[in-house]
Structures are given as structure tokens and as C-alpha cells.
Design a protein around this motif. Sequence first.
Motif, mmCIF file in Angstrom:
data_model
loop_
_atom_site.group_PDB
_atom_site.id
_atom_site.type_symbol
_atom_site.label_atom_id
_atom_site.label_comp_id
_atom_site.label_asym_id
_atom_site.label_seq_id
_atom_site.Cartn_x
_atom_site.Cartn_y
_atom_site.Cartn_z
ATOM 1 N N UNK A 88 1.194 -1.303 0.180
ATOM 2 C CA UNK A 88 -0.118 0.066 -0.638
ATOM 3 C C UNK A 88 0.523 1.131 0.178
ATOM 4 N N UNK A 89 2.251 0.622 0.342
ATOM 5 C CA UNK A 89 2.933 2.160 0.440
ATOM 6 C C UNK A 89 2.338 2.948 1.445
ATOM 7 N N UNK A 90 2.458 2.823 2.354
ATOM 8 C CA UNK A 90 1.703 4.077 3.343
ATOM 9 C C UNK A 90 1.695 2.857 4.959
ATOM 10 N N UNK A 91 0.955 3.575 6.029
ATOM 11 C CA UNK A 91 0.983 2.425 7.246
ATOM 12 C C UNK A 91 0.275 2.259 7.373
ATOM 13 N N UNK A 92 0.664 0.889 7.882
ATOM 14 C CA UNK A 92 0.013 0.404 8.973
ATOM 15 C C UNK A 92 -0.203 -0.267 10.265
ATOM 16 N N UNK A 93 -1.237 0.695 11.242
ATOM 17 C CA UNK A 93 -1.551 0.388 12.622
ATOM 18 C C UNK A 93 -1.763 -1.084 13.409
ATOM 19 N N UNK A 94 -0.867 -1.823 14.167
ATOM 20 C CA UNK A 94 -1.560 -2.062 14.815
ATOM 21 C C UNK A 94 -2.378 -2.127 16.325
ATOM 22 N N UNK A 95 -3.829 -3.164 16.990
ATOM 23 C CA UNK A 95 -3.915 -3.159 17.582
ATOM 24 C C UNK A 95 -3.029 -2.749 18.652
ATOM 25 N N UNK A 96 -3.640 -2.067 20.238
ATOM 26 C CA UNK A 96 -3.188 -2.286 21.195
ATOM 27 C C UNK A 96 -2.290 -3.203 21.859
ATOM 28 N N UNK A 97 -1.108 -3.415 22.707
ATOM 29 C CA UNK A 97 -0.163 -3.735 22.497
ATOM 30 C C UNK A 97 0.714 -3.961 23.575
ATOM 31 N N UNK A 98 0.866 -5.148 25.072
ATOM 32 C CA UNK A 98 1.479 -4.462 25.799
ATOM 33 C C UNK A 98 3.103 -4.546 25.820
ATOM 34 N N UNK A 99 4.164 -3.797 26.147
ATOM 35 C CA UNK A 99 5.528 -3.593 26.080
ATOM 36 C C UNK A 99 6.303 -4.244 25.302
ATOM 37 N N UNK A 100 5.875 -5.725 26.059
ATOM 38 C CA UNK A 100 7.293 -6.798 26.276
ATOM 39 C C UNK A 100 6.293 -7.338 24.541
ATOM 40 N N UNK B 181 11.094 -0.687 5.743
ATOM 41 C CA UNK B 181 10.003 -0.590 6.362
ATOM 42 C C UNK B 181 10.954 0.014 8.546
ATOM 43 N N UNK B 182 9.036 1.014 8.131
ATOM 44 C CA UNK B 182 10.082 1.452 9.466
ATOM 45 C C UNK B 182 9.037 1.529 10.727
ATOM 46 N N UNK B 183 9.072 1.063 11.932
ATOM 47 C CA UNK B 183 8.376 1.247 13.018
ATOM 48 C C UNK B 183 8.313 1.977 14.220
ATOM 49 N N UNK B 184 7.621 2.859 14.853
ATOM 50 C CA UNK B 184 7.400 3.021 15.590
ATOM 51 C C UNK B 184 6.008 3.535 16.628
ATOM 52 N N UNK B 185 6.552 3.886 17.861
ATOM 53 C CA UNK B 185 4.767 3.355 19.288
ATOM 54 C C UNK B 185 4.403 5.278 19.220
ATOM 55 N N UNK B 186 2.974 4.533 19.055
ATOM 56 C CA UNK B 186 2.209 5.516 19.397
ATOM 57 C C UNK B 186 1.509 5.756 20.045
ATOM 58 N N UNK B 187 0.584 6.209 21.240
ATOM 59 C CA UNK B 187 -0.539 6.609 22.504
ATOM 60 C C UNK B 187 0.033 6.502 23.529
ATOM 61 N N UNK B 188 -0.671 6.513 24.857
ATOM 62 C CA UNK B 188 -0.121 6.339 25.289
ATOM 63 C C UNK B 188 -0.861 4.468 26.513
ATOM 64 N N UNK B 189 0.498 4.752 27.325
ATOM 65 C CA UNK B 189 -0.600 3.735 27.795
ATOM 66 C C UNK B 189 -1.972 3.274 28.955
ATOM 67 N N UNK B 190 -2.459 2.452 28.698
ATOM 68 C CA UNK B 190 -2.670 0.967 27.846
ATOM 69 C C UNK B 190 -3.237 0.701 26.178
ATOM 70 N N UNK B 191 -2.689 2.218 25.555
ATOM 71 C CA UNK B 191 -3.376 2.000 24.387
ATOM 72 C C UNK B 191 -2.524 2.178 23.340
ATOM 73 N N UNK B 192 -1.033 1.932 23.828
ATOM 74 C CA UNK B 192 -0.036 2.551 23.094
ATOM 75 C C UNK B 192 0.387 1.510 22.209
ATOM 76 N N UNK B 193 0.739 1.575 20.412
ATOM 77 C CA UNK B 193 0.430 0.411 19.516
ATOM 78 C C UNK B 193 1.893 1.308 18.718
ATOM 79 N N UNK B 194 1.564 -0.389 18.274
ATOM 80 C CA UNK B 194 3.544 -0.153 17.165
ATOM 81 C C UNK B 194 2.785 0.190 15.769
ATOM 82 N N UNK B 195 3.062 0.959 14.715
ATOM 83 C CA UNK B 195 3.162 1.213 13.432
ATOM 84 C C UNK B 195 3.571 1.238 12.755
#
Length: 205
Positions: A160-172, A187-201
Motif C-alpha cells: 500500500x506504500x503507506x502505514x499499518x497500525x496494529x492493535x494496542x499491545x503490552x510493551x513486551x 520498513x520502519x516501525x514506531x509506537x504511538x499513544x499512551x499506555x495501555x492503548x499504546x500501539x505499533x505503527x
Amino acid sequence: MKKITASGKTIDEAVDKALVELQTTRERVDIRVIEEPQKGFLGFIGSKPALVELEVKPDPIEEAIRFLQELILKMKVEATVVKKEENGMLIFDLEGSNLGSVIGKRGQTLDALQYLVNLVANRYSEQYIRIQLDAEDYRNRRKASLIQLAERLAKKARMSKGEVKLEPMQAHERKIIHSTLQHIKGIKTYSEGQEPRRRVVIVSQ
């Protein structure tokens, strides 16, 4: 917690007697001096021995196991706690049948129990202890599932040449996603949001 008193001509002698009876070492006990030794008239008439009280310190691991056993009993789950070490990690492995209620949805109950077990262990420990709680090899199965998810969504992001957001997950769990994709070109990844709703993008570059 076992507690005994002992007497001796000196405090050290009284302590040593108590340690022999308790079959432990000084590092594993709290020592309280009840009475100092006193010399009597002419050095011996009316003299009093030293009196000490020794109390065995709670063992952090034993306390954590006892707490976990009581907890799963209250959950009406029949399971035994097996302590083991893998790659320097201390693991409490629950063995039994029908452990789904202990694991919970996406391991949420297992994570909550693990948090409580670590709280109990570190309450009694002078050094930080980290315990991983597992049941029915859930941790390895979940890791394999997350690796597959990461690789599949990385392909989706690239197509898609874009970004995909995963569901919120625990830090580990987020760490597993990041480490799986960190060496994949484009491919690059980063996390966004605040715990406990923090997710990987996952982002396609």
C-alpha cells in the motif's frame, strides 16, 4: 516466618547457636538483641548471658509461589507451579488442564497475574527480581503469532506504500514486533499513544 530465641556468653555465641538451630546463615535472618551480656561480681557471680531473637527473612521466590498458588486456588483452577530458569530468566510455569481462564484474552489475565507475582516477590527482595509467568507454553505461541503478524502486515504496508497500525499491545509484545521488522529494508516501525492503548505503527519508506 520462623522465629527463635537463644542465649550465650556473648551476642555472637547466642546468634551462632540460633543459626545452627535454624540451619541458615546471618544473611537470611533479622537479629534482635533482647539482653546484652552482663558480667557479675568478680566476673562470674550474678552474670547474665546475652539473649537474642532471630527471625528468618521471607524468601522472595517462595513467597511469590505461595501467593500464586493461593490465587489460582481462589480462581478455582487446578494447576501446579513449576519453577525453572531459561536463558537467565526465572519462569513460573503453570501446569494443569483447562488453563484458558488463567491465560485470558490475548494473555491479559496471565499478564495481570505476572504483575502481581512480581510485586509480591520484590516486596521481600533487596534486589530487583523479574519473574515471567507462563501456562501451556502461551508465551512462545504468542511470540510466534506476533512474528507472523509483523511479517504479514509489513508486506501489506509495502504493497500500500503507506502505514499499518496494529492493535494496542503490552510493551513486551510491541518489542517483538519492532525487533522482527528492524532489519527489513524499506520498513520502519514506531509506537504511538499512551499506555495501555499504546500501539505499533508499521511504515513503508
